[in-house]
Design an enzyme around this catalytic site. Structure first.
Site, PDB file in Angstrom:
ATOM      1  CG  HIS A   1      -1.896   0.973   1.430  1.00 22.59           C
ATOM      2  ND1 HIS A   1      -1.639   2.263   1.823  1.00 22.59           N
ATOM      3  CD2 HIS A   1      -3.236   0.899   1.251  1.00 22.59           C
ATOM      4  CE1 HIS A   1      -2.779   2.936   1.888  1.00 22.59           C
ATOM      5  NE2 HIS A   1      -3.767   2.124   1.549  1.00 22.59           N
TER       6      HIS A   1
ATOM      7  CG  ASP B   1       0.547  -2.355   6.125  1.00 25.87           C
ATOM      8  OD1 ASP B   1      -0.405  -2.479   6.912  1.00 25.87           O
ATOM      9  OD2 ASP B   1       0.471  -1.733   5.043  1.00 25.87           O
TER      10      ASP B   1
ATOM     11  CD  GLN C   1      -6.970  -4.326   4.311  1.00 24.72           C
ATOM     12  OE1 GLN C   1      -7.903  -4.983   4.771  1.00 24.72           O
ATOM     13  NE2 GLN C   1      -7.144  -3.125   3.806  1.00 24.72           N
TER      14      GLN C   1
ATOM     15  CE  LYS D   1      -7.233  -0.030   6.359  1.00 23.58           C
ATOM     16  NZ  LYS D   1      -7.991   0.483   5.236  1.00 23.58           N
TER      17      LYS D   1
ATOM     18  CB  CYS E   1      -3.735   3.412  -1.409  1.00 21.47           C
ATOM     19  SG  CYS E   1      -4.924   4.710  -1.133  1.00 21.47           S
TER      20      CYS E   1
HETATM   21  N1  PLP Z   1      -1.818  -0.796   4.615  1.00 16.54           N
HETATM   22  C1  PLP Z   1      -2.772  -1.513   4.018  1.00 16.54           C
HETATM   23  C2  PLP Z   1      -2.442  -2.887   3.531  1.00 16.54           C
HETATM   24  C3  PLP Z   1      -4.040  -0.972   3.837  1.00 16.54           C
HETATM   25  O1  PLP Z   1      -4.982  -1.682   3.224  1.00 16.54           O
HETATM   26  C4  PLP Z   1      -4.298   0.330   4.317  1.00 16.54           C
HETATM   27  C5  PLP Z   1      -5.607   0.959   4.119  1.00 16.54           C
HETATM   28  O2  PLP Z   1      -6.366   0.626   3.236  1.00 16.54           O
HETATM   29  C6  PLP Z   1      -3.277   1.020   4.952  1.00 16.54           C
HETATM   30  C7  PLP Z   1      -2.046   0.434   5.084  1.00 16.54           C
HETATM   31  C8  PLP Z   1      -3.476   2.407   5.468  1.00 16.54           C
HETATM   32  O3  PLP Z   1      -4.369   2.411   6.520  1.00 16.54           O
HETATM   33  P1  PLP Z   1      -4.875   3.793   7.128  1.00 16.54           P
HETATM   34  O4  PLP Z   1      -5.584   4.503   5.997  1.00 16.54           O
HETATM   35  O5  PLP Z   1      -5.798   3.404   8.219  1.00 16.54           O
HETATM   36  O6  PLP Z   1      -3.687   4.526   7.554  1.00 16.54           O
END
Ligand code: PLP
Length: 414
Positions: free
Chosen positions: A124, A201, A204, A227, A368
């Site tokens: 992401h 990260d 998800q 989430k 993203c």
């Molecule tokens: N990493 C992953 C794999 C994501 O799917 C997302 C959000 O969709 C993020 C990071 C970023 O999360 P946040 O928008 O809550 O910072």
């Protein structure tokens, strides 16, 4: 036997009783953000009505109650991910802010000219751009591990890229586009063999499956409350205590200090050293309620439900003529409840528009993850459905029926 009582769960989510474009709402965008149960909504409202005060400041009863509640949510969070103590749990705004914090504070202190940083092609943007900025600031090189079959991390390439002994290895546990579940334990083990520091990260994964940071062995793990049924504006940075002790603070101001003089300051103990200024107290309290809700369901059951639903959806989609990206039915153990797909002759946004007319919320775009979508999958954009505890087979059937509708509206021949 069903792993979750979905019909009972659905009753806890007021938004699922609403309509979209005159049709009952079918919410298939939980990878973007989840819906909230009344238990979370009520916890936030109750705090405003009965316990609202700033934390760590007042010595009156109300402020002490608010502080106690806030700390309790940290204990809950620590337990939920298998962390030893809440000293490892830093609240920030989001996964994004947590990764940026590490790239800034840990990165600037540890990455030097000529060093390597290693990430993967399935990240992401929030696990790409902070490292690009760090690499530019420090004169380091940012490397990417390639994907195998546009689905999985190519472990041979990973092994080869580790030979540069990267200072930081950062990767996602679950891809928000492919739904691929990566082998975090193995990847961390390999990274530690070359003395790399590891950030996972887990945006998800923590909401959707059992996650234990002790088993992961990573130095840093990041995820977001919004989430996983909780409010927006609360993100978790888990850090191994000894690493957080060493790391300099990245936000400065009230509450993160032990003492302040005209020229110098000293820092508060963990985790407060990283929480400057007034925090999102109501968000944290709502997050605590969200964790309690998920714990009651059991994360094994959550994963089992999503696995069953994803398998069902993949089988149905296979018969509908669309191409689903990421691991397939035969690789379901490595697939989370995220299905991005394409349909010859239809643009992703048109598909999402037709779904919207049918009351079905799906996201469309690069999610993203532009390098993954445009360079690896070679798509300008993709529609994506993603599932959570409140989705059922009937909703998947509606999504599959909407695909026929797309064909009809766009006059696509089979
Ligand atoms: N990493 C992953 C794999 C994501 O799917 C997302 C959000 O969709 C993020 C990071 C970023 O999360 P946040 O928008 O809550 O910072």
């Amino acid at each position: 036997m069903a792993s979750l009582d979905v019909e009972k769960i659905r009753k806890d989510f007021p938004i699922l009783k609403t309509t979209m474009n005159g049709k009952p709402l079918v919410y298939l965008d939980s990878a973007a953000t989840s819906q909230k149960p009344r238990q979370v909504i009520n916890a936030v409202a109750k705090h405003y009505k009965k316990t609202n005060a700033n934390i760590h400041r007042g010595i009156y009863k109300l402020a002490e109650d608010a502080t106690e509640q806030y700390i309790k949510t940290k204990e809950l969070t620590a337990k939920f991910i298998g962390a030893e103590s809440y000293r490892s749990i830093v609240y920030l705004r989001s996964t994004t802010e947590a990764i940026n914090a590490v790239a800034r504070a840990w990165g600037d202190a540890n990455v030097e000219r000529g060093d390597h940083i290693l990430i993967t092609e399935m990240e992401h943007h929030s696990n790409i751009v902070p490292w690009q900025l760090l690499a530019k600031r420090r004169g380091a090189t940012l490397d990417y591990v390639k994907l195998e079959g546009s689905k999985f991390i190519d472990m041979d390439d990973y092994r080869a890229k580790l030979q540069s002994r990267p200072k930081m290895v950062a990767f996602t546990h679950v891809s928000n586009v492919l739904g691929t579940i990566n082998d975090v334990e193995e990847m961390t083990r390999m990274a530690h063999e070359v003395d790399s520091t590891v950030l996972v990260d887990a945006a998800q994964s923590v909401p959707h499956m059992p996650v234990n940071v002790k088993d992961m062995h990573a130095e840093f793990v990041a995820f977001s409350s919004h989430k996983m049924l909780g409010p927006s504006g609360v993100g978790v940075l888990y850090g191994r205590e000894e690493v957080l002790e060493e790391m300099p603070p990245f936000h400065a101001g009230g509450d993160m200090i032990r003492s302040v003089d005209f020229q110098e300051s000293t820092w508060n103990e963990l985790p407060w050293k990283f929480e400057a200024g007034t925090q999102n107290i109501e968000g944290a309290i709502g997050f605590g309620a969200a964790i309690k809700y998920l714990k009651k369901l059991g994360m094994e059951n959550v994963r089992e439900h999503e696995k069953t639903l994803t398998k069902y959806a993949l089988e149905k989609l296979a018969g509908s003529g669309v191409k689903a990206f990421g691991p397939g039915v035969e690789e379901i153990e490595k697939k989370a409840g995220v299905i991005a797909f394409s349909m010859p002759g239809a643009h992703a946004h048109d598909i999402a528009q037709v779904f919207d007319n049918e009351g079905i919320a799906v996201r469309s775009g690069h999610h993203c993850a532009m390098p993954l979508v445009t360079k690896v999958l070679m798509q300008p954009a993709v529609p994506r459905m993603s599932f959570y505890i409140y989705n059922n087979e009937e909703e998947v059937d509606k999504a599959v029926a909407a695909i026929s509708k797309v064909r009809e509206v766009l006059k696509i021949k089979n």
